[in-house]
Write a protein that holds these residues in place. Structure first.
Motif, PDB file in Angstrom:
ATOM      1  N   SER A  76      32.125 147.210 -25.628  1.00  0.00           N
ATOM      2  CA  SER A  76      31.131 147.536 -26.614  1.00  0.00           C
ATOM      3  C   SER A  76      31.136 149.116 -26.817  1.00  0.00           C
ATOM      4  O   SER A  76      30.482 149.689 -27.897  1.00  0.00           O
ATOM      5  N   ARG A  77      31.874 149.968 -25.964  1.00  0.00           N
ATOM      6  CA  ARG A  77      31.646 151.285 -26.143  1.00  0.00           C
ATOM      7  C   ARG A  77      32.999 152.045 -26.119  1.00  0.00           C
ATOM      8  O   ARG A  77      32.796 153.174 -26.314  1.00  0.00           O
ATOM      9  N   VAL A  78      33.814 151.333 -26.516  1.00  0.00           N
ATOM     10  CA  VAL A  78      35.377 151.731 -26.577  1.00  0.00           C
ATOM     11  C   VAL A  78      35.597 152.103 -28.069  1.00  0.00           C
ATOM     12  O   VAL A  78      35.345 151.432 -29.021  1.00  0.00           O
ATOM     13  N   ASP A  79      36.349 153.255 -28.170  1.00  0.00           N
ATOM     14  CA  ASP A  79      36.899 153.793 -29.430  1.00  0.00           C
ATOM     15  C   ASP A  79      38.508 153.719 -29.606  1.00  0.00           C
ATOM     16  O   ASP A  79      38.985 153.431 -30.695  1.00  0.00           O
ATOM     17  N   LEU A  80      39.015 153.920 -28.398  1.00  0.00           N
ATOM     18  CA  LEU A  80      40.541 153.956 -28.505  1.00  0.00           C
ATOM     19  C   LEU A  80      41.140 153.503 -26.903  1.00  0.00           C
ATOM     20  O   LEU A  80      40.229 153.528 -26.131  1.00  0.00           O
ATOM     21  N   ILE A  81      42.172 152.795 -26.979  1.00  0.00           N
ATOM     22  CA  ILE A  81      42.631 152.104 -25.892  1.00  0.00           C
ATOM     23  C   ILE A  81      44.125 152.580 -25.863  1.00  0.00           C
ATOM     24  O   ILE A  81      44.835 152.817 -26.742  1.00  0.00           O
ATOM     25  N   PHE A  82      44.770 153.065 -24.643  1.00  0.00           N
ATOM     26  CA  PHE A  82      45.928 153.628 -24.543  1.00  0.00           C
ATOM     27  C   PHE A  82      46.470 152.521 -23.448  1.00  0.00           C
ATOM     28  O   PHE A  82      45.953 152.418 -22.340  1.00  0.00           O
ATOM     29  N   ILE A  83      47.613 152.050 -23.567  1.00  0.00           N
ATOM     30  CA  ILE A  83      48.588 151.205 -22.846  1.00  0.00           C
ATOM     31  C   ILE A  83      50.020 151.820 -22.346  1.00  0.00           C
ATOM     32  O   ILE A  83      50.763 151.845 -23.527  1.00  0.00           O
ATOM     33  N   GLY A  84      50.387 152.262 -21.403  1.00  0.00           N
ATOM     34  CA  GLY A  84      51.655 152.901 -21.108  1.00  0.00           C
ATOM     35  C   GLY A  84      52.554 151.651 -20.836  1.00  0.00           C
ATOM     36  O   GLY A  84      52.433 150.558 -20.801  1.00  0.00           O
ATOM     37  N   GLY A  85      53.806 152.355 -20.610  1.00  0.00           N
ATOM     38  CA  GLY A  85      54.854 151.524 -20.341  1.00  0.00           C
ATOM     39  C   GLY A  85      55.051 151.290 -18.724  1.00  0.00           C
ATOM     40  O   GLY A  85      54.497 152.051 -17.901  1.00  0.00           O
ATOM     41  N   GLY A  86      55.828 150.369 -18.409  1.00  0.00           N
ATOM     42  CA  GLY A  86      55.908 149.904 -16.816  1.00  0.00           C
ATOM     43  C   GLY A  86      57.179 148.987 -16.609  1.00  0.00           C
ATOM     44  O   GLY A  86      57.629 148.369 -17.685  1.00  0.00           O
TER      45      GLY A  86
END
Length: 240
Positions: free
Chosen positions: A50-60
């Motif tokens: 409800s409070r997030v504006d951006l999400i980052f997911i890196g590589g693995g």
């Protein structure tokens, strides 16, 4: 103005300096007087969509990707609803792959995806490695580095057309995926320091969603564009 960014599992998904993408977004917001709160998420229990504006997911690695996916499957429906609602997301390499239906590792082991988008990835023995240049209609030419055995196949709008390198699968000439405000890409490096126009595209979309149309103040990007030009020149003069 304030934006909130969730950095998913940074202790597991941070190949080739992917966290540098978060730093770029944070600094480019800061230089414009925009507060970007970065929250490192190490458990799905900490996610409050409800409070997030951006999400980052890196590589693995395949192993780390499998472990993270098991955790995120607990909230897959909420995650998809978040993306469908237009929350911005940048997903790199393994993070990109886990947003699809499934990923098959090089030994034939299937890893369930989050079904955020309808696509799949399959690993092959020969890795696709090297510098990359792609053309995008919104952010000009992008430069980066790819190192992946996975081949991704989808019917969404791609991030760009491959000028040099392999891209999604080394076959169709496309790199990345765009869906609403989600961007998936195989470009490490990290991607954003040498591609400031793409970084601003991500920031601008998040501001538009939260506050309505906002014009970003221009920044002095001479060093960023110089780094971009050098990387592009090196890539174009070398063979794949």
């Amino acid at each position: 103005m304030k934006l909130v960014l969730y950095n998913l599992f940074p202790d597991r998904l941070n190949l080739y300096g992917d966290r540098g993408n978060v730093i770029v977004l944070q600094k480019r917001c800061e230089w414009r007087g925009i507060q970007l709160e970065v929250v490192d998420i190490k458990s799905p229990d900490c996610l409050d969509f409800s409070r997030v504006d951006l999400i980052f997911i890196g590589g693995g690695s395949d192993r780390e990707q499998g472990l993270v996916t098991k955790e995120l499957l607990k909230i897959k429906h909420e995650f998809k609803a978040c993306i469908d609602d237009g929350v911005g997301c940048l997903a790199i390499c393994g993070g990109y792959q886990l947003l699809g239906n499934y990923y098959v590792t090089s030994d034939g082991t299937p890893i369930m995806g989050l079904d955020v988008c309808d696509f799949y990835s399959e690993a092959q023995k020969n890795r696709m490695v090297g510098n990359v240049v792609i053309y995008t209609p919104d952010s000009g030419q992008l430069v980066g580095f790819e190192n992946h055995s996975g081949r991704t196949f989808h019917r969404y709008e791609p991030l760009g057309k491959v000028i040099k390198g392999y891209g999604n699968n080394g076959e169709d000439g496309w790199e990345g995926l765009c869906y609403k405000n989600l961007i998936g890409s195989y470009l490490h490096g990290p991607l954003l320091p040498k591609n400031p126009l793409l970084a601003d595209r991500i920031i601008g979309a998040a501001l538009d969603r939260k506050y309505g149309k906002k014009d970003l103040l221009p920044l002095d990007d001479r060093l960023e564009f110089e780094a971009h030009s050098i990387a592009e020149e090196i890539c174009l003069r070398t063979s794949v």
